[in-house]
Write an enzyme that holds these catalytic residues in place. Sequence first.
Site, PDB file in Angstrom:
ATOM      1  N   TYR A 115       0.830  -1.210   0.000  1.00 52.26           N
ATOM      2  CA  TYR A 115       0.000   0.000   0.000  1.00 52.26           C
ATOM      3  C   TYR A 115       0.864   1.260   0.000  1.00 52.26           C
ATOM      4  O   TYR A 115       0.352   2.351  -0.193  1.00 52.26           O
ATOM      5  CB  TYR A 115      -0.931   0.021   1.214  1.00 52.26           C
ATOM      6  N   LEU A 166     -17.922  -5.126  -0.431  1.00 55.20           N
ATOM      7  CA  LEU A 166     -19.029  -4.424  -1.079  1.00 55.20           C
ATOM      8  C   LEU A 166     -18.867  -4.394  -2.589  1.00 55.20           C
ATOM      9  O   LEU A 166     -19.625  -3.738  -3.300  1.00 55.20           O
ATOM     10  CB  LEU A 166     -19.152  -2.997  -0.526  1.00 55.20           C
TER      11      LEU A 166
END
Length: 332
Positions: free
Chosen positions: A81, A259
């Site tokens: 990241y 999601l």
Amino acid sequence: MVAPPVLAAVAYAASLIIACIVGGFQQTTTEVPLARQLEIDRGVYKIAPGVFMPLLANGISRNHSVWLASGGRHIDTAFWYGDAQQAAVGEAIAASGIPRADLFITTKVACCPTERCSSFCDTPPNLVGASTANVTEQLERSLALLGLEQADLVLLHNPCSRLEDTAAAYAALEAAHARGLARAIGVSNLNASALAALLEVATVPPAVNQCSLSIAGHPAAHDGVGTTCLEGSRLYGADDETVRFSAQRGVAFAAYSPLGSISKVDVLGHAEVQAMARAKGKTAAAVALRWLVQQGITAVTATSNAEHAAEALDVFSFALTQGEMRRLSRIR
């Protein structure tokens, strides 16, 4: 070290939730035993002796302080990241004033070369590149950026191109675990067969397998085609077989893209999810996250929005019925 956090303001009776879980919606996972169910009621899952992983985590975010201020206690980050993201996590932890024992921090180290997200190996987002030989260096750098002496969970972010390299990288994680740099170790993006192969040679079995998973994304209809790093594909563990096999071998499952944002699955726009949310008086996101945590699957969401964080952390205030779980599991 980490006391099981109580994330729900209203706790449902164990018998109600057990009925919802064990009622036969076995398209995605195996039955949840009573002991496990009592952990889920508290919003945690035991992944190793004395190590309880909160069932909701915040992943990549512009502001992790929002998550912590909203009551979240699990942050998920990674070497890949980038240094700035991990440093920001460290700053949020330091500014929160929350005792270290009340937080759960997951980070990941990369395995290179790899067929998945190979660009991260070719052009790393860090000052230190990733390789099988420098897994320990990746972890030590991550801990320094996070301002921690020890992570609660460290995952091998991806399989290498060759099984022997994956095994070597995981062996380095086992050594780091023995040194006390991690309370538990695990893997990410390993499908059932890859996980089985690693279990054959691992000394410390992975505590967790984190893969892309969501309603309508186990696997996604596109099976990873068109996504950045084959998210939502069976090749990298986004399928019922991998969830079942992980459970059978005692490996907890965690789901990123719960999601569907990364795996390009329109979870929130699905009519069935929306209708169920209206019936429950909840948001579509809360229903989608509840579908995961009710199975004992940790959901790694990603938000810097206080309202969205509150919605996510509200999933322990309600339950889905046996029939509702089955209906959500059938969505493709």
